[in-house]
Design an enzyme around this catalytic site. Structure first.
Site, PDB file in Angstrom:
ATOM      1  N   LYS A  10       0.828  -1.198   0.000  1.00 36.57           N
ATOM      2  CA  LYS A  10       0.000   0.000   0.000  1.00 36.57           C
ATOM      3  C   LYS A  10       0.861   1.246   0.000  1.00 36.57           C
ATOM      4  O   LYS A  10       2.039   1.204   0.337  1.00 36.57           O
ATOM      5  CB  LYS A  10      -0.914  -0.009   1.232  1.00 36.57           C
ATOM      6  CG  LYS A  10      -0.170   0.249   2.548  1.00 36.57           C
ATOM      7  CD  LYS A  10      -0.344   1.639   3.076  1.00 36.57           C
ATOM      8  CE  LYS A  10       0.608   2.197   4.084  1.00 36.57           C
ATOM      9  NZ  LYS A  10       1.841   1.610   4.446  1.00 36.57           N
ATOM     10  N   GLY A 145       7.865   1.461   4.099  1.00 37.80           N
ATOM     11  CA  GLY A 145       6.589   2.168   4.167  1.00 37.80           C
ATOM     12  C   GLY A 145       5.569   1.688   3.164  1.00 37.80           C
ATOM     13  O   GLY A 145       4.506   2.288   3.030  1.00 37.80           O
ATOM     14  N   GLY A 147       4.041  -1.210   3.234  1.00 37.80           N
ATOM     15  CA  GLY A 147       3.109  -2.181   3.821  1.00 37.80           C
ATOM     16  C   GLY A 147       3.500  -3.627   3.639  1.00 37.80           C
ATOM     17  O   GLY A 147       2.624  -4.489   3.542  1.00 37.80           O
ATOM     18  N   GLU A 193      -0.318  -7.983  12.656  1.00 43.09           N
ATOM     19  CA  GLU A 193       0.361  -6.683  12.609  1.00 43.09           C
ATOM     20  C   GLU A 193       0.708  -6.181  14.002  1.00 43.09           C
ATOM     21  O   GLU A 193       1.738  -5.544  14.215  1.00 43.09           O
ATOM     22  CB  GLU A 193      -0.540  -5.653  11.907  1.00 43.09           C
ATOM     23  CG  GLU A 193      -0.501  -5.712  10.396  1.00 43.09           C
ATOM     24  CD  GLU A 193       0.650  -4.897   9.815  1.00 43.09           C
ATOM     25  OE1 GLU A 193       1.776  -5.428   9.758  1.00 43.09           O
ATOM     26  OE2 GLU A 193       0.412  -3.730   9.442  1.00 43.09           O
ATOM     27  N   ASP A 204      -2.895  -0.448   6.965  1.00 42.89           N
ATOM     28  CA  ASP A 204      -2.141  -1.323   6.060  1.00 42.89           C
ATOM     29  C   ASP A 204      -2.847  -2.625   5.753  1.00 42.89           C
ATOM     30  O   ASP A 204      -2.988  -3.020   4.603  1.00 42.89           O
ATOM     31  CB  ASP A 204      -0.760  -1.632   6.674  1.00 42.89           C
ATOM     32  CG  ASP A 204       0.142  -0.428   6.712  1.00 42.89           C
ATOM     33  OD1 ASP A 204       1.373  -0.612   6.686  1.00 42.89           O
ATOM     34  OD2 ASP A 204      -0.362   0.703   6.768  1.00 42.89           O
TER      35      ASP A 204
END
Lengths: 381, 382
Positions: A10, A145, A147, A193, A204
């Site tokens: 993402k 960054g 995801g 996560e 995410d």
């Protein structure tokens, strides 16, 4: 028997950092995937009593005997079942950490530990103590960054859930799961996560699971239906950064200059809302006009991120380079390095993009082009 | 007889562009001056005792008119205009003056001087009538770079003209400022001069140049500030010309397209200017270094907001990037799109660091000055 799953990474289109302070953010799936192959062993297989995890891109393999897993991981069928996602308790996490430590993780890859813990917990929670070989490959760079950890959790969970779906309609190729299963897998992935990130926002995994785009504000996630194609150049500066430090840096600046920063966050909130509206808009506005608006919003957002103090010389280099080719860029995610997005309008020529990429790569950056807002988690039998 | 005057240039510390949309701005005097020497011819027949001569020393240019020619062309109406009642230059008078300017041989590439020369003629004749003199101008300020060179010119010229009529010449040594009454008078005249050069000036430039120190400006209201701390800046002139009108309208157009976001951007700038003004005037027991740290941070936030407005430029980014390598914070000043960039020089910074930064900046072809901020305004010297 084999089941495959894939889940997208993402990008944050707008709102990073400000979102921590109450502003709206917009995130979208990108067509760069993490693939999980779940291979159930035949009876006669030598690994028919082992759980094996292969990280193909890193050429690493980790393996546990099923009996060892049963020894260490408590199996409480009262509190946990595949269809009721639950958080991994501190105790269980400690037990799992033991199992991870027993493996030989190379020193420089020690950051893999939490991912492997997550793997063990998600696997045993959903498939119990059945032997299997799980193979992971990814197109997503780690810790940049984009995801990658959420894509891992979502893809893994998708494969695990798919393996128990009785209605195998023998569809060809990749297909998405139904809403019920998507909701289930998203909740499990979120729990995963939490092990990797501590206090993730949930953005995410939601984007990875459902695809398309989402709007996020003060804990509330709204799925968006994109009505326009969108392509970006994603440049990974490969500059590592301390996300926690960047986030607290912004908070500290806000303590020192509350009025100015409040307005900065308000501006970002307006940008995200406008962006979400443009993307979903069914008006008779041309794609090029929409892209022009998005470009301008990205430019304004980038200036605001600089006001927050989260840019970096590497990011500025990307912005400056793409600007020479009349392309607009904006950092995505934590900043301080990491990835930069460059909007590729539908009318841009391939030559221009190639030239920009060539220049960016000459700095040692890594470039991908990606379609924004595509599919979420998918499985394949 | 000779009278000298000098007036400082100015920088915008915070608030440029947003100020057009209602935000507060802070401007300050810098110790780079425009000097005016007013020389009256002796009665005995020096060859120029019937002429008005303007010498622009830095440009090696001289313009001269016979006093009789001036009397012919410029209407003299003692009912509407006197040295102590500043008035706007009417369209008619300006046309007449333009004729006088055209009669001079201004080199093609310096045609932008025309409005400045018109201003000179009008200010001179309004305050000193049709008396012969030689007026010599030199300046430390680069033209058209946002440092207030035209206002400094108007203020210095007016100061010299007013000083020439001050009967109480106490024979003070060196530079001294004028009293409040004269300052108010000269500021009003200088503002009228600015109108000829700029059309619709805000009045910030001439006020800062006349009074010195710093000012806060919001929605037409100018407040003089008393600075309670030393402040030094490196000023880098990128020498990139820009179209100020286009930059200003660019921001307005962006505001039409994205009103909510831009409103918040302007609000943020307003907060920055107010906080900056408070820090500078603060008499709290805060160390200068702490104040400088705050100012640095405010400059950084303001620069990001100016980028959001779309008025930065690759040359400005180069200056920012270069100074950042030396751990110095910078921010464009004025219209952007090129022009000048300010870099805060904290009291604790070493001369070596500054020299290195300047060396690197000059290697790009930029021009660097160090300046003290918030110093004296207009001053005269007999």
């Amino acid at each position: 028997m084999e089941v495959k799953a894939r889940a997208p990474g993402k990008i944050i289109l707008a709102g990073e950092h400000a979102v921590v302070h109450g502003s709206t953010a917009v995130a979208a799936a990108i067509d760069l995937y993490t693939y999980v192959t779940l291979r159930l062993p035949l009876q006669s297989d030598e690994n028919s009593d082992r759980l094996t995890l292969q990280l193909k891109d890193l050429s690493l393999e980790f393996s546990w005997s099923v009996s060892r897993l049963k020894e260490v991981i408590p199996n409480d069928s009262n509190t946990s079942s595949p269809s009721t996602p639950a958080s991994c308790s501190g105790e269980i996490l400690k037990s799992i950490a033991l199992l991870v430590e027993e493996q030989n993780i190379p020193e420089e890859k020690i950051w893999l530990s939490s991912g492997i813990s997550t793997f063990l917990w998600l696997y045993t929670s959903i498939r119990g103590f059945s032997p299997a070989t799980v193979i992971i490959t990814t197109e997503l760079p780690y810790g940049s960054g984009l995801g990658s950890s959420a894509a891992f959790c979502v893809a893994l969970t998708s494969a695990l859930i798919a393996s128990s779906i009785s209605d195998k309609t023998h569809r060809e190729g990749w297909c998405s799961l139904d809403e019920t299963n998507l909701e289930l897998l998203n909740k499990w992935a979120f729990e995963g996560e939490k092990i990797i990130h501590g206090k993730p926002s949930g953005i995410d995994n939601t984007v990875s699971a459902y695809g398309n785009m989402i709007k996020f504000c003060s804990g509330e996630i709204t799925r968006l239906q994109s009505n326009m194609p969108l392509r970006m150049l994603i440049t990974n500066t490969k500059v590592g950064r301390n996300t926690k430090a960047l986030v607290s840096g912004v908070s500290e600046r806000t303590v020192r200059h509350p009025d100015a920063m409040k307005s900065v966050f308000n501006a970002v909130d307006s940008i995200s809302k406008e962006l979400a509206a443009i993307i979903q808009s069914k008006d008779e506005v041309s794609v090029t006009e929409k892209e022009e608006s998005i470009k301008e919003l990205m430019e304004i957002n980038q200036g605001l991120l600089q006001s927050m103090g989260v840019s970096h010389s590497s990011i500025d280099t990307v912005i400056r380079t793409t600007l020479k080719h009349k392309l607009t860029s904006k950092l995505t995610g934590a900043g301080g390095g990491g990835c930069v997005l460059t909007l590729l309008p539908t009318v841009v020529s391939g030559t221009v993009v190639d030239k920009a990429v060539e220049e960016l790569e000459s700095y040692g950056f890594q470039c991908f082009t990606a379609s924004i807002g595509g599919n979420g988690a998918e499985i394949c039998f």
